[in-house]
Design an enzyme around this catalytic site. Sequence first.
Site, PDB file in Angstrom:
ATOM      1  N   HIS A   1      47.957  34.899  54.051  1.00  0.00           N
ATOM      2  CA  HIS A   1      47.420  36.143  54.013  1.00  0.00           C
ATOM      3  C   HIS A   1      47.876  37.101  55.159  1.00  0.00           C
ATOM      4  O   HIS A   1      47.937  38.181  55.120  1.00  0.00           O
ATOM      5  CB  HIS A   1      45.699  36.107  54.250  1.00  0.00           C
ATOM      6  CG  HIS A   1      45.001  35.561  53.206  1.00  0.00           C
ATOM      7  ND1 HIS A   1      44.830  34.295  53.042  1.00  0.00           N
ATOM      8  CD2 HIS A   1      44.457  36.271  52.017  1.00  0.00           C
ATOM      9  CE1 HIS A   1      44.147  33.894  51.953  1.00  0.00           C
ATOM     10  NE2 HIS A   1      44.054  34.927  51.406  1.00  0.00           N
TER      11      HIS A   1
ATOM     12  N   ASP B   1      49.651  34.427  43.769  1.00  0.00           N
ATOM     13  CA  ASP B   1      48.535  34.643  44.520  1.00  0.00           C
ATOM     14  C   ASP B   1      48.572  36.387  44.864  1.00  0.00           C
ATOM     15  O   ASP B   1      49.299  36.979  44.191  1.00  0.00           O
ATOM     16  CB  ASP B   1      48.666  34.118  45.893  1.00  0.00           C
ATOM     17  CG  ASP B   1      47.395  33.876  46.499  1.00  0.00           C
ATOM     18  OD1 ASP B   1      46.354  34.458  46.333  1.00  0.00           O
ATOM     19  OD2 ASP B   1      47.316  32.872  47.451  1.00  0.00           O
TER      20      ASP B   1
END
Length: 573
Positions: free
Chosen positions: A220, A294
């Site tokens: 992330h 993702d």
Amino acid sequence: MSSLSQDLTLEEQIGQLLIVGFPGTSPTPELIELIQRHHVGNIILFSRNIRSARQLHELTSRLQELAREGGQRFPLLIAIDQENGMVQRLSKNSRMPGEAGANAPSSQADGTTASAPVREATIFPGNMTLGAIGSAEDAYEVALAAGREMHALGINLNLAPVVDVNNNPSNPVIGVRSFGEDPQEVARLACAQIRGYQQAGVATCIKHFPGHGDTATDSHLGMPVVPYALERLERLELLPFKSGIAAGSDCVMTAHISFPALMGETNLPATLSPEVIDQLLRQQLGFQGVIMTDCLEMNAVSEAVGVGRGTVLAQLAGNDLILISHRYERQLSGLEALKAALQRGEIAPERIRESAERVLALKERLRSRAESQTSAQELAWVGCEAHRQLREQIYERAVTLVRDTPGVLPLRLEPEQHLLVVYTHRDIWTQVEDQGYPEEFLVASLHQHHAHTTPIVLSEQTTPAEYEQLYHVAQTADAILMVTINALLDQRQVTVMQRLLATGRPLLGLAAYSPYDLLAFSELGTYLVTYEYTQPAIAAAIRALFGSIQPHGKLPVSLPGLYSRDLKAVDHA
């Protein structure tokens, strides 16, 4: 190739390739525009979208209605990250058995559901909790139960199970989201879950291809690198994906990580790599289902090439579904970037059509079950007694006693004796989580077992004077329990544990999240692991502390220098 997309315009086909999120608990004007004007056919939900089971059921029904009103001929894919354990979106408002509302009826006497109460969703155990038991039957039953609740509430795609093999104690983002460090065990339990979810009518998505377990960076925030040769990837990281593909997983999610052995020298993640997506996953491994990215808003993509350009590169690499979870302007940029790439000939219309066909084929398989999602019979699964009993049994069997100093466990304290409980406050540990930890529940449960319990909570605002006061109180405590959360990655907790050990008072460690914490204080003599900081996991651990149950779990990971997976001590302190 089938012809499900033959009556769709190219713009409608493009809309089927995006999966988007939105803020709030009802459809926003921006989301409605994406569905009805731009033909976006797939939605992802987070905890921010869920207030209650009843509201979620109404929300998913409304989303499908909006798609039909907008002329979409196939139902929306409505996805969620319901990995269970530390990553579960449905259950943040769930109550433990015995609390008000836990046994509310699920339907009216006439079987209608329009105004009937709906129990809240069950909190189910996550992967490493199941890994501590090692039962494929339990893994299947949990997935079947969780899938039934999801399907009843209008969810038809679960972005699970995680099949990453976690063999790196410093991994900040996978950890207990993995079943463990043994690729064969990960594959076995994951395949059982694929069967369970699909039996419940929910599509599955194994992730994060080609393997995120041996990394020390949160994707992330940056781009992790897996620096191994292909032979090692074949033997370890890829094995659970091969098994999951063979078991019929509907989707595979790609990871924002770098594999130089596959990709060469590039600053782009595997998600955008044709060598990883098209050549390895599609051609070499033979996966014919839906490949999805993702979230492209994660830093490894958004800061490297931007979400718009990332959308084009992801499509060119071989992804079918492009996930843009949060910001409307970035979702629009992805759509516009795909259209522009088509106009200039960078992407061929056939490539868009192939991806749209795969997505629509999945929707067609799910359609028959989706038509019955509002039935009273299905809603009766949500939070039902059978699911709660299954949950309690598994949590109790998973509690793991890694070490025990003779005479410390179970805790046998006289009413006047003092139990000191120390824990660290932190809202979340990784960005994939979106709910806090049950600290109040922890303290209340301990008080139920021993009234003379003093909790001391530490945070980033705790002053040096307050730390010294803690150590002063600890000197006279009859027993000390320190609850740790990823202490291996937090020096502050390590320092506190070392100071508490120095008091010489009876000291117990409870790893409420990661089993790797013991590596940070190897001299600790009594150490329990729950694998997740959730209410039912904490309740089971406290029952084990006070002797109501016996801990039978086994570590599904090794503690280098201390324990191998079979719990044989290498260097017992």
